[in-house]
Design a protein around this motif. Structure first.
Motif, PDB file in Angstrom:
ATOM      1  N   ASN A   1      -8.222   3.582   2.201  1.00 28.09           N
ATOM      2  CA  ASN A   1      -7.807   2.544   3.161  1.00 28.09           C
ATOM      3  C   ASN A   1      -6.298   2.401   3.258  1.00 28.09           C
ATOM      4  O   ASN A   1      -5.752   1.296   3.180  1.00 28.09           O
TER       5      ASN A   1
ATOM      6  N   GLN B   1      -2.615   1.973   4.520  1.00 27.96           N
ATOM      7  CA  GLN B   1      -1.974   1.293   5.652  1.00 27.96           C
ATOM      8  C   GLN B   1      -0.465   1.379   5.504  1.00 27.96           C
ATOM      9  O   GLN B   1       0.066   1.401   4.389  1.00 27.96           O
TER      10      GLN B   1
ATOM     11  N   PHE C   1       2.961  -0.787   6.717  1.00 20.92           N
ATOM     12  CA  PHE C   1       3.420  -2.078   7.228  1.00 20.92           C
ATOM     13  C   PHE C   1       4.934  -2.041   7.385  1.00 20.92           C
ATOM     14  O   PHE C   1       5.638  -1.343   6.655  1.00 20.92           O
TER      15      PHE C   1
ATOM     16  N   ASN D   1       1.364  -4.999  10.696  1.00 20.31           N
ATOM     17  CA  ASN D   1       0.559  -3.775  10.595  1.00 20.31           C
ATOM     18  C   ASN D   1       1.093  -2.706  11.539  1.00 20.31           C
ATOM     19  O   ASN D   1       1.273  -2.962  12.730  1.00 20.31           O
TER      20      ASN D   1
ATOM     21  N   TYR E   1      -3.399   1.870  10.253  1.00 23.83           N
ATOM     22  CA  TYR E   1      -4.453   2.059   9.264  1.00 23.83           C
ATOM     23  C   TYR E   1      -4.792   3.540   9.335  1.00 23.83           C
ATOM     24  O   TYR E   1      -5.267   4.024  10.366  1.00 23.83           O
TER      25      TYR E   1
ATOM     26  N   PHE F   1       6.423  -0.569   3.954  1.00 24.62           N
ATOM     27  CA  PHE F   1       5.533  -0.462   2.794  1.00 24.62           C
ATOM     28  C   PHE F   1       4.314   0.380   3.152  1.00 24.62           C
ATOM     29  O   PHE F   1       3.751   0.243   4.245  1.00 24.62           O
TER      30      PHE F   1
ATOM     31  N   ILE G   1       0.480   0.909   1.607  1.00 25.06           N
ATOM     32  CA  ILE G   1      -0.432   0.120   0.784  1.00 25.06           C
ATOM     33  C   ILE G   1      -1.789   0.794   0.795  1.00 25.06           C
ATOM     34  O   ILE G   1      -2.246   1.275   1.829  1.00 25.06           O
TER      35      ILE G   1
ATOM     36  N   ASP H   1      -5.871   0.212  -1.198  1.00 28.73           N
ATOM     37  CA  ASP H   1      -6.612  -0.646  -2.121  1.00 28.73           C
ATOM     38  C   ASP H   1      -7.207   0.206  -3.229  1.00 28.73           C
ATOM     39  O   ASP H   1      -7.428   1.397  -3.081  1.00 28.73           O
TER      40      ASP H   1
ATOM     41  N   TYR I   1      -6.507 -12.497  -0.056  1.00 24.41           N
ATOM     42  CA  TYR I   1      -5.554 -12.159  -1.117  1.00 24.41           C
ATOM     43  C   TYR I   1      -4.358 -13.113  -1.045  1.00 24.41           C
ATOM     44  O   TYR I   1      -3.920 -13.483   0.046  1.00 24.41           O
TER      45      TYR I   1
ATOM     46  N   GLY J   1     -16.905   1.288   5.262  1.00 27.84           N
ATOM     47  CA  GLY J   1     -15.904   1.960   4.456  1.00 27.84           C
ATOM     48  C   GLY J   1     -14.480   1.704   4.890  1.00 27.84           C
ATOM     49  O   GLY J   1     -13.544   2.159   4.247  1.00 27.84           O
ATOM     50  N   VAL J   2     -14.315   0.972   5.985  1.00 24.15           N
ATOM     51  CA  VAL J   2     -12.962   0.660   6.474  1.00 24.15           C
ATOM     52  C   VAL J   2     -12.569  -0.725   5.996  1.00 24.15           C
ATOM     53  O   VAL J   2     -13.299  -1.687   6.227  1.00 24.15           O
ATOM     54  N   THR J   3     -11.448  -0.829   5.308  1.00 27.15           N
ATOM     55  CA  THR J   3     -10.921  -2.122   4.896  1.00 27.15           C
ATOM     56  C   THR J   3      -9.483  -2.199   5.343  1.00 27.15           C
ATOM     57  O   THR J   3      -8.614  -1.563   4.755  1.00 27.15           O
ATOM     58  N   GLU J   4      -9.222  -2.947   6.407  1.00 31.08           N
ATOM     59  CA  GLU J   4      -7.870  -3.087   6.923  1.00 31.08           C
ATOM     60  C   GLU J   4      -7.427  -4.522   6.698  1.00 31.08           C
ATOM     61  O   GLU J   4      -8.101  -5.465   7.121  1.00 31.08           O
ATOM     62  N   ALA J   5      -6.294  -4.673   6.017  1.00 30.87           N
ATOM     63  CA  ALA J   5      -5.787  -5.996   5.674  1.00 30.87           C
ATOM     64  C   ALA J   5      -4.741  -6.461   6.680  1.00 30.87           C
ATOM     65  O   ALA J   5      -3.974  -5.653   7.213  1.00 30.87           O
ATOM     66  N   PHE J   6      -4.706  -7.771   6.896  1.00 31.75           N
ATOM     67  CA  PHE J   6      -3.729  -8.399   7.778  1.00 31.75           C
ATOM     68  C   PHE J   6      -3.094  -9.558   7.021  1.00 31.75           C
ATOM     69  O   PHE J   6      -3.784 -10.321   6.334  1.00 31.75           O
TER      70      PHE J   6
END
Lengths: 108, 115
Positions: A31, A33, A35, A45, A48, A86, A88, A90, B33, B100-105
């Motif tokens: 995952n 990303q 930023f 963002n 991704y 950055f 990132i 997980d 988070y 399976g996709v985890t996109e954070a904002f």
């Protein structure tokens, strides 16, 4: 744990120049990303991109998961591109693992 | 909502007072988070909530810090007896894992100044 290393740590560009930022990972890519943290501190963002290539205007990113790295390309840089970039990912346990960032300064 | 919302955006408090910081995640996001960023530093993990699971509190720096997430949505980070070293930008993020996709904002952050 997963380590995320970014390079270069600092970059100064003249407006209009191109640049490549790199992100290396110690383990498999999860995952991923990119930023941009602008001078006001907001994390925006960009991409991704757990694998493959994406483009958005003057920015593009490529992740080569098998070789555990990702690249962010900035073309025709503008002063508004300044800030910290950055990458990132997980750790599949929930934490977002940050690289230390690349601080970009674009001069007019 | 359209994005992650944090309030207040700025908070100045006197040393020794308690503060509460609020985070409204994106609707439907199961993960939330909290991070903090001191001046010129990287982001420091504080706490992570995922659905109904017990939160990962491993990043909380002392027992003066606590956080809760009510109803799986809004979260509040509480700092008791604030100290000057607590001054930082506190950032909240949310994500939703699907296929399976985890996109954070991230939210815009709360800038906390302890005087």
């Amino acid at each position: 744990g997963i380590q995320v290393e970014q390079s270069p740590p600092d970059l100064i560009l003249q407006e209009g120049a191109n640049s490549t930022l790199r992100c290396n990972f110690s383990d498999s890519v999860n995952n991923l990303q990119w930023f941009h943290q602008n001078p006001w501190g907001q994390l925006i963002n960009l991409f991704y991109i757990p694998s493959g290539t994406k483009q958005n205007g003057r920015l593009s990113a490529t992740t080569v998961a098998t070789e555990r790295y990702s690249l962010l390309y900035i073309s025709s840089s503008q002063t508004t591109d300044s800030g910290v970039y950055f990458c990132i990912q997980d750790n599949q346990g929930g934490k977002l693992i940050f690289g230390q960032g690349t601080e970009l300064s674009v001069k007019p | 909502g359209a994005g992650v919302s944090q309030s207040p955006s700025n908070k100045v408090t006197e040393k020794g007072k308690d503060v509460e910081l609020r985070c409204d995640p994106i609707s439907g996001h199961t993960a939330l988070y909290w991070y903090r960023q001191s001046l010129g530093q990287g982001l420091e993990f504080l706490i992570y909530f995922q659905g109904n699971s017990a939160p990962d509190k491993s990043g909380l720096p002392s027992d003066r810090f606590s956080a809760e997430r009510t109803g799986g949505s809004v979260s509040t980070l509480t700092i008791q007896r604030t100290q000057q070293e607590d001054s930082a930008v506190y950032l909240c993020a949310s994500s939703f894992a699907l296929g399976g996709v985890t996109e954070a904002f991230f939210g815009q952050g709360t800038r906390l100044t302890v005087v």
